[in-house]
Motif scaffolding. Structure first.
Motif, PDB file in Angstrom:
ATOM      1  N   LEU A 212      30.623  29.188 -39.443  1.00 35.92           N
ATOM      2  CA  LEU A 212      31.201  30.087 -38.213  1.00 35.92           C
ATOM      3  C   LEU A 212      31.720  28.902 -37.280  1.00 35.92           C
ATOM      4  CD1 LEU A 212      31.329  32.910 -37.258  1.00 35.92           C
ATOM      5  CD2 LEU A 212      29.390  32.581 -35.744  1.00 35.92           C
ATOM      6  N   PRO A 213      33.006  28.998 -37.164  1.00 38.92           N
ATOM      7  CA  PRO A 213      33.829  27.923 -36.271  1.00 38.92           C
ATOM      8  C   PRO A 213      33.483  28.002 -34.904  1.00 38.92           C
ATOM      9  CG  PRO A 213      35.380  28.994 -37.920  1.00 38.92           C
ATOM     10  CD  PRO A 213      34.113  29.932 -37.954  1.00 38.92           C
ATOM     11  N   VAL A 214      33.507  26.806 -34.197  1.00 37.49           N
ATOM     12  CA  VAL A 214      33.029  26.666 -32.890  1.00 37.49           C
ATOM     13  C   VAL A 214      34.289  26.275 -32.011  1.00 37.49           C
ATOM     14  CG1 VAL A 214      31.718  26.022 -30.916  1.00 37.49           C
ATOM     15  CG2 VAL A 214      30.578  26.572 -33.136  1.00 37.49           C
ATOM     16  N   ILE A 215      34.794  26.996 -31.172  1.00 35.32           N
ATOM     17  CA  ILE A 215      36.122  26.612 -30.441  1.00 35.32           C
ATOM     18  C   ILE A 215      35.949  26.903 -29.013  1.00 35.32           C
ATOM     19  CG2 ILE A 215      38.501  27.575 -30.125  1.00 35.32           C
ATOM     20  CD1 ILE A 215      38.282  28.577 -33.151  1.00 35.32           C
ATOM     21  N   ILE A 216      36.639  26.006 -28.340  1.00 31.57           N
ATOM     22  CA  ILE A 216      36.540  25.763 -26.802  1.00 31.57           C
ATOM     23  C   ILE A 216      37.896  26.637 -26.415  1.00 31.57           C
ATOM     24  CG2 ILE A 216      36.753  24.448 -24.961  1.00 31.57           C
ATOM     25  CD1 ILE A 216      34.894  22.434 -25.886  1.00 31.57           C
ATOM     26  N   THR A 217      37.835  27.559 -25.833  1.00 29.60           N
ATOM     27  CA  THR A 217      38.897  28.518 -25.629  1.00 29.60           C
ATOM     28  C   THR A 217      39.629  28.269 -24.449  1.00 29.60           C
ATOM     29  OG1 THR A 217      37.377  30.200 -25.031  1.00 29.60           O
ATOM     30  CG2 THR A 217      38.327  30.666 -27.318  1.00 29.60           C
ATOM     31  N   GLU A 218      38.926  27.375 -23.454  1.00 28.38           N
ATOM     32  CA  GLU A 218      39.674  27.012 -22.369  1.00 28.38           C
ATOM     33  C   GLU A 218      39.254  25.533 -21.969  1.00 28.38           C
ATOM     34  OE1 GLU A 218      39.933  29.655 -18.937  1.00 28.38           O
ATOM     35  OE2 GLU A 218      40.109  31.308 -19.940  1.00 28.38           O
ATOM     36  N   TYR A 219      39.993  24.641 -21.657  1.00 22.64           N
ATOM     37  CA  TYR A 219      39.518  23.306 -21.184  1.00 22.64           C
ATOM     38  C   TYR A 219      40.844  22.807 -20.349  1.00 22.64           C
ATOM     39  CZ  TYR A 219      42.533  20.244 -24.299  1.00 22.64           C
ATOM     40  OH  TYR A 219      43.419  19.742 -24.723  1.00 22.64           O
ATOM     41  N   THR A 220      40.407  22.030 -19.400  1.00 21.76           N
ATOM     42  CA  THR A 220      41.743  21.289 -18.617  1.00 21.76           C
ATOM     43  C   THR A 220      40.936  20.228 -17.689  1.00 21.76           C
ATOM     44  OG1 THR A 220      43.606  21.941 -17.274  1.00 21.76           O
ATOM     45  CG2 THR A 220      41.550  22.992 -16.546  1.00 21.76           C
ATOM     46  N   SER A 221      41.550  19.777 -16.702  1.00 22.15           N
ATOM     47  CA  SER A 221      41.145  18.825 -15.762  1.00 22.15           C
ATOM     48  C   SER A 221      41.425  19.352 -14.409  1.00 22.15           C
ATOM     49  CB  SER A 221      41.922  17.500 -15.722  1.00 22.15           C
ATOM     50  OG  SER A 221      41.430  16.780 -14.686  1.00 22.15           O
ATOM     51  N   PHE A 222      40.510  19.436 -13.481  1.00 24.01           N
ATOM     52  CA  PHE A 222      40.695  19.760 -12.107  1.00 24.01           C
ATOM     53  C   PHE A 222      40.500  18.642 -11.124  1.00 24.01           C
ATOM     54  CE2 PHE A 222      39.093  23.810 -14.064  1.00 24.01           C
ATOM     55  CZ  PHE A 222      40.212  24.580 -13.637  1.00 24.01           C
ATOM     56  N   ASN A 223      40.572  17.290 -11.814  1.00 21.14           N
ATOM     57  CA  ASN A 223      40.147  16.190 -11.076  1.00 21.14           C
ATOM     58  C   ASN A 223      41.588  15.528 -10.205  1.00 21.14           C
ATOM     59  OD1 ASN A 223      37.480  15.974 -11.740  1.00 21.14           O
ATOM     60  ND2 ASN A 223      38.221  14.714 -13.854  1.00 21.14           N
ATOM     61  N   TYR A 224      42.679  16.263 -10.647  1.00 19.06           N
ATOM     62  CA  TYR A 224      43.763  15.614  -9.911  1.00 19.06           C
ATOM     63  C   TYR A 224      44.569  16.849  -9.453  1.00 19.06           C
ATOM     64  CZ  TYR A 224      42.353  11.682 -12.277  1.00 19.06           C
ATOM     65  OH  TYR A 224      41.655  10.685 -12.626  1.00 19.06           O
ATOM     66  N   GLY A 225      43.975  17.800  -8.897  1.00 17.10           N
ATOM     67  CA  GLY A 225      44.638  19.127  -8.249  1.00 17.10           C
ATOM     68  C   GLY A 225      44.267  20.194  -9.089  1.00 17.10           C
ATOM     69  N   ASP A 226      43.709  21.336  -8.283  1.00 11.58           N
ATOM     70  CA  ASP A 226      43.229  22.682  -8.827  1.00 11.58           C
ATOM     71  C   ASP A 226      44.327  23.519  -9.143  1.00 11.58           C
ATOM     72  OD1 ASP A 226      42.056  24.936  -9.621  1.00 11.58           O
ATOM     73  OD2 ASP A 226      40.633  24.814  -8.061  1.00 11.58           O
ATOM     74  N   LEU A 227      44.971  23.216 -10.318  1.00 12.19           N
ATOM     75  CA  LEU A 227      46.067  24.331 -10.730  1.00 12.19           C
ATOM     76  C   LEU A 227      46.126  25.690 -10.535  1.00 12.19           C
ATOM     77  CD1 LEU A 227      47.529  22.116 -13.771  1.00 12.19           C
ATOM     78  CD2 LEU A 227      48.223  22.066 -11.426  1.00 12.19           C
ATOM     79  N   ASP A 228      44.771  25.847 -10.923  1.00 12.82           N
ATOM     80  CA  ASP A 228      44.373  27.549 -10.681  1.00 12.82           C
ATOM     81  C   ASP A 228      44.267  28.003  -9.222  1.00 12.82           C
ATOM     82  OD1 ASP A 228      43.614  29.522 -11.728  1.00 12.82           O
ATOM     83  OD2 ASP A 228      41.372  29.427 -11.613  1.00 12.82           O
ATOM     84  N   ASP A 229      44.290  27.072  -8.439  1.00 12.62           N
ATOM     85  CA  ASP A 229      44.437  27.589  -6.901  1.00 12.62           C
ATOM     86  C   ASP A 229      45.750  27.056  -6.283  1.00 12.62           C
ATOM     87  OD1 ASP A 229      43.193  28.665  -4.719  1.00 12.62           O
ATOM     88  OD2 ASP A 229      42.586  26.720  -3.885  1.00 12.62           O
TER      89      ASP A 229
END
Length: 188
Positions: free
Chosen positions: A123-140
């Motif tokens: 069974l493959p293991v996949i990270i379905t989301e990753y990013t960086s929030f260290n230089y600005g919270d793009l989600d916000d």
């Protein structure tokens, strides 16, 4: 809420069936639920997600579609959900891959990979989301204004995930900016 688990199954199965049968769209796999551990504000306990997956698996299989999950906000959450999902033969046989989100470097990733490999080595293991929030919270809506540092942080996180054994990782901006409230595609 538990009284709406069957409604949720019906909703997902109906949407997938419409896409596959009416729109002739090939769908390989569907998440059981995004961040059931409460990362996006919703919470489904492990037993609830296992129930949903058990009901959803045969409905989607009728359309040739598999499941993926638990799609939790991090590896620690995944380890709480995986025992019930992988011990249910109906769910385990209908999983395309194990998935979870992991936004930062953490030994949790290797723990999940080892857990899955010890039970289902195929069974493959996949990270379905990753990013960086260290230089600005793009989600916000914050601007990421340190281009090189941001890019290096993302590359470092990805390399760490691969070194800990994942089969693939999907960059967060590639998926979440399409959702209302997440208009955060990284642009320089």
């Amino acid at each position: 809420l538990p009284e709406h688990y069957d409604d949720y199954v019906e909703y997902v199965a109906t949407v997938v069936d419409y896409l596959v049968r009416r729109q002739n769209i090939q769908v390989w796999a569907s998440t059981i639920a995004n961040e059931p551990d409460g990362g996006d504000g919703n919470a489904i306990p492990p037993g609830g997600l296992a129930y949903i997956a058990h009901q959803l698996a045969p409905r989607l299989a009728a359309d040739g579609v598999k499941l993926y999950g638990p799609d939790t906000a991090n590896g620690t959450g995944a380890l709480e959900y995986l025992p019930l999902l992988l011990s249910d033969p109906v769910v385990a046989e209908n999983l395309a891959f194990v998935a979870f989100h992991q936004y930062y470097v953490s030994p949790e990733v290797q723990s999940v990979v080892e857990y899955v490999r010890s039970r289902r080595s195929d069974l493959p293991v996949i990270i379905t989301e990753y990013t960086s929030f260290n230089y600005g919270d793009l989600d916000d809506g914050q601007e990421a204004n340190a281009q090189n540092a941001f890019a290096l942080d993302i590359a470092s996180t990805l390399l760490s995930h691969y070194r800990q054994g994942v089969d693939a990782a999907v960059y967060w901006d590639a998926v979440d900016y399409l959702q209302p409230g997440h208009d955060a595609i990284t642009k320089w």
